[in-house]
Structures are given as structure tokens and as C-alpha cells.
Design an enzyme around this catalytic site. Structure first.
Site, PDB file in Angstrom:
ATOM      1  N   GLU A  60       0.766   8.215   5.871  1.00  0.00           N
ATOM      2  CA  GLU A  60       1.842   7.221   5.952  1.00  0.00           C
ATOM      3  C   GLU A  60       3.198   7.878   6.205  1.00  0.00           C
ATOM      4  OE1 GLU A  60      -1.599   5.322   4.796  1.00  0.00           O
ATOM      5  OE2 GLU A  60      -0.698   7.055   3.788  1.00  0.00           O
ATOM      6  N   HIS A 129      -4.532  -1.845  -3.282  1.00  0.00           N
ATOM      7  CA  HIS A 129      -4.665  -2.724  -2.127  1.00  0.00           C
ATOM      8  C   HIS A 129      -4.084  -4.111  -2.417  1.00  0.00           C
ATOM      9  CE1 HIS A 129      -7.668   0.420  -1.752  1.00  0.00           C
ATOM     10  NE2 HIS A 129      -7.804   0.144  -0.476  1.00  0.00           N
TER      11      HIS A 129
END
Length: 326
Positions: A60, A129
Site C-alpha cells: 500500500e 477488512h
């Protein structure tokens, strides 16, 4: 005009942006060949080629950093973080570089990038998540934070985010991805950023929310109507900067306000809205501002997930409390 789900509307907006602007590029983990973990980019690499729709390594930090560099050099990158819970390693790039680039260069450079991320719970996924940390991002000066709540708004707001000259974090409530469909016209028209949407008119209490919670808030408003309470529902859509004028106008009319969000209460963005009303519309309020939120815990696993979210009963209870306050 096609009936589309939110995920289909997002894909349509990305396809439209790629067609209309040769400077738009898309990249992220598995967005190319696999079409993204939720299939938001499904088919785009076949239509537009691997030079414009690229898979990246599992990093990321790299995704955010490359976005900034590409944006500074005139491209319009639309990068995907697979889940909001993976965004933390990208915060360094967002806070120290993307959000500051215009200020640091005194306007010589801008950073027209979009960072997309599915966020929130509702799909029975693990905690990383299922995060709802939008307030953390809204705290960073120089970032826009945009959250759609319907397919049509997702289409128009994503196009607006891509066209914006400064960085936008575009958070997509994943439990709405396939929750319902509505007509979406592929007309290339962007919706205005920084503008709230009035989803339901009413004169008794203002219900303020964004993202996935719009569903429960609208249901609560409709049930309150059977009790003689007409609730006005405001979808902020853009959290940073949010539409203060729309909020103030509604609260001046109703005198009561309930703020609903999925994120934990402490430090949540609802506190910012409540503080704004206390500072600027105190004399309009007939009752204290109520907040209905997630709890100050990590998002629980699937068996407890539904107990974590604000539900219709909690929203209605808070609205009734404001109506009974004298």
C-alpha cells in the site's frame, strides 16, 4: 438507462473516465487481470490495456507513493486499496505528501489522485477488512473524503473525484456494493463534491448520516412517520469539507438532530458535526444532539457484526428522545 448496483456503477464511472481522459490510469492489487477483489475493475484491462490498468505488488505504501508521483507529473491516477484496514501503511504518503503537495510547492504542483477503498462491515469479513476509520482521514488537512450511498451517487461522485485537482480518498461502503440497484445513466456528468444530499424532507428532526447507514436511517425515518414524526435525512456524502450550510439549514428548521455512523463513537466524525452545531446553531437546537454509532471496539467477527451497527431501533429511540426533550 440501465439498472445498476453500486459496484457496477463504480465500474461504469471508471470505464467512462478512462474513455474520456487519456491521463487517467488505474492501478492496485489485483485490479487488472482479476478485476479487483470485488470486481470493481472487471474487464477494464481488456478494454483499455495493461498500460492504463495495472496490477501492483502487495504494498500500500508503494501504491500511494506511485499515485502521488504520477499525479504530480500530470496523470490522474485512480488507485485501489483492497480494504480500508490495509490503508494505514499508506497514511505516511497521504498525510506527508499527497495532502501537502499544493501547499509545499506554493501551487506549482497539485496532486489530482483518487485513492479508492472499500470500507465498513456487513460482509462477514475479519476485522482488518471491516474498518470505518473515515474520521482519521478527514483529520488530514488537504485531503477530501468522499463516501457514496447509492449507485447513482457513486457514479457521479467518483467522476467528480477523478476530475478534482487535489487528492480524494473515495470510500466505498462494501455492504452496499450489491445491496440494491437503481437507474444510472452513463452520461459522464459529475455530481458536486462538498455538497450534502437531502434524501428525505421533514420538519421535526434532522437525521445526519453517510455511506451504508443511509439505508437504516431512511428505514427509521419512514417508521417514525407512522408515529407522526417527520424526519429529514441528510446524506453528507463529502465529509471533508462537509456541507455545513445544508446541515445548519436543516437544523434551523427542525431544532433537533441525530447523527448516525458505523464508525466507533469516540473521535468519530459525528462529533465534529455535533461540535459545529453547538458552536454555530446552539440557539436553534430544542434538544441535545444525539449520536448513534458503532461501539468503541474492534469491528467484531461475523456472529456479532450486526449487533455492532446502528440499527433502525437505536436510531428511532434516539429520535424519540430528542422529540421528548423539553
Amino acid at each position: 438507462m440501465a439498472e445498476l448496483s453500486m459496484i457496477e456503477a463504480i465500474r461504469l464511472a471508471l470505464d467512462r473516465a478512462l474513455r474520456d481522459d487519456p491521463e487517467v490510469i488505474i492501478f492496485g492489487e489485483d485490479v487488472g487481470i482479476d478485476g479487483g477483489v470485488f470486481r470493481a475493475t472487471d474487464g477494464l484491462i481488456q478494454r483499455h490495456g495493461a498500460s492504463r490498468v495495472r496490477d501492483t505488488p502487495l504494498s500500500e505504501t508503494v501504491i500511494a507513493g506511485v499515485s502521488i508521483g504520477a499525479a504530480a507529473q500530470g496523470l490522474r491516477p485512480v488507485a485501489e486499496i483492497q480494504f480500508m484496514g490495509f490503508i494505514y501503511s499508506a497514511i505516511d504518503q497521504l498525510a506527508n505528501h499527497a495532502a501537502r503537495l499544493r501547499n509545499r510547492t506554493r501551487g506549482r504542483l497539485s496532486c489530482p489522485m483518487v485513492l479508492r477503498a472499500p470500507f465498513g462491515g456487513g460482509i462477514k469479513a475479519p476485522e482488518h477488512h471491516s474498518e470505518s476509520m473515515e474520521a482519521m482521514l478527514a483529520h488530514i488537512p488537504g485531503l477530501r473524503v468522499v463516501i457514496p450511498s447509492s449507485p447513482a451517487r457513486a457514479y457521479g461522485l467518483l467522476l467528480a473525484a477523478i476530475q478534482n485537482p487535489d487528492p480524494v480518498v473515495f470510500l466505498e461502503p462494501k455492504r452496499l456494493y450489491r445491496a440494491f440497484s437503481e437507474p444510472v445513466e452513463d452520461d459522464g456528468k459529475a455530481l458536486p463534491l462538498d455538497t450534502a444530499f437531502t434524501l428525505r424532507a421533514g420538519g421535526d428532526v434532522t437525521l445526519i448520516t453517510w455511506g451504508a447507514c443511509c439505508k437504516e436511517v431512511l428505514e427509521a425515518a419512514n417508521q417514525l412517520s407512522s408515529e407522526g414524526v417527520e424526519a429529514e435525512v441528510i446524506d453528507l456524502a463529502t465529509l471533508k469539507p462537509y456541507d455545513r450550510a445544508a446541515v445548519h439549514t436543516s437544523v434551523e428548521k427542525t431544532g433537533r438532530c441525530v447523527i448516525v455512523h458505523e464508525a466507533p463513537m469516540t473521535g468519530g466524525f459525528g462529533a465534529e458535526v455535533a461540535a459545529d452545531l453547538a458552536n454555530n446553531r446552539l440557539t436553534s437546537l430544542l434538544a441535545p444532539v444525539r449520536r448513534v454509532t458503532g461501539y468503541d471496539t474492534v469491528t467484531p467477527y461475523s456472529r456479532l457484526e450486526n449487533h455492532f451497527f446502528p440499527d433502525v431501533a437505536r436510531i428511532m429511540s434516539a429520535a424519540r428522545e430528542t422529540m421528548e426533550f423539553a
